[in-house]
Scaffold this motif. Structure first.
Motif, PDB file in Angstrom:
ATOM      1  N   TRP A 181       0.818  -1.220   0.000  1.00  0.00           N
ATOM      2  CA  TRP A 181       0.000   0.000   0.000  1.00  0.00           C
ATOM      3  C   TRP A 181       0.848   1.265   0.000  1.00  0.00           C
ATOM      4  CZ3 TRP A 181      -0.345  -3.483   4.124  1.00  0.00           C
ATOM      5  CH2 TRP A 181       0.244  -3.082   5.312  1.00  0.00           C
ATOM      6  N   LEU A 206      -0.625   8.791  -4.968  1.00  0.00           N
ATOM      7  CA  LEU A 206      -2.018   9.118  -5.274  1.00  0.00           C
ATOM      8  C   LEU A 206      -2.584  10.093  -4.252  1.00  0.00           C
ATOM      9  CD1 LEU A 206      -3.352   5.587  -6.309  1.00  0.00           C
ATOM     10  CD2 LEU A 206      -2.589   7.462  -7.786  1.00  0.00           C
ATOM     11  N   PHE A 261       1.134   3.437  -3.250  1.00  0.00           N
ATOM     12  CA  PHE A 261       0.062   4.333  -3.671  1.00  0.00           C
ATOM     13  C   PHE A 261       0.098   5.697  -2.978  1.00  0.00           C
ATOM     14  CE2 PHE A 261      -1.334  -0.011  -4.412  1.00  0.00           C
ATOM     15  CZ  PHE A 261      -1.635   0.056  -5.761  1.00  0.00           C
TER      16      PHE A 261
END
Length: 153
Positions: free
Chosen positions: A67, A73, A70
């Motif tokens: 994770w 993002l 990301f």
């Protein structure tokens, strides 16, 4: 400690400067174009600098949880939200809210040990500190604008 403080102060000044630039870009293009420009140029500069300083080690991403890949993002949300906040509230008020929110969420993550952080006990001193910061923001906002010399005459 002094080096850490220096880095943090430098980061704060750069974040403030970036937000001013972002809001000026956003006056001429839409928020998504602003975000694309900011993060695209950031990627390019980061990639070239990383490759120049680290070489192929730039691509060695050992033992990283999936994770974490990301996190970039989240940067999209940061740029969009801050740019719009500055546009609607003005730089000083918007950024003060951003900083207070950062402190509140950092305290929550520290206190709960989320995201693999070392759990830090929540204290009333921490709560009081955040409440004082929020009170300062409220006083800042309702304090009104100063009268210019022209308005006083």
């Amino acid at each position: 400690m002094l080096l850490g403080l220096s880095w943090a102060i430098l980061a704060g000044s750069m974040v403030s400067l970036q937000n001013v630039f972002n809001s000026k870009v956003n006056e001429h293009v839409n928020p998504w174009s602003t975000t694309t420009l900011v993060l695209g140029l950031g990627f390019l500069a980061s990639f070239l600098s990383g490759f120049a300083f680290e070489g192929m080690e730039l691509f060695q991403l050992h033992n990283m949880k999936p994770w974490y890949w990301f996190s970039g993002l989240v940067g999209i949300g940061v740029v969009i939200c801050v740019t719009q906040g500055v546009k609607l509230l003005g730089p000083t008020f918007a950024i003060s809210i951003v900083m207070a929110a950062q402190l509140v969420f950092a305290l929550a993550w520290d206190s709960t040990g989320l995201l693999g952080l070392e759990k830090v006990p929540f204290t009333l001193k921490q709560l009081a500190s955040i409440l004082i910061i929020i009170a300062g923001m409220i006083i800042f906002k309702i304090g009104g604008k100063r009268k210019t010399a022209l308005e006083m005459n």
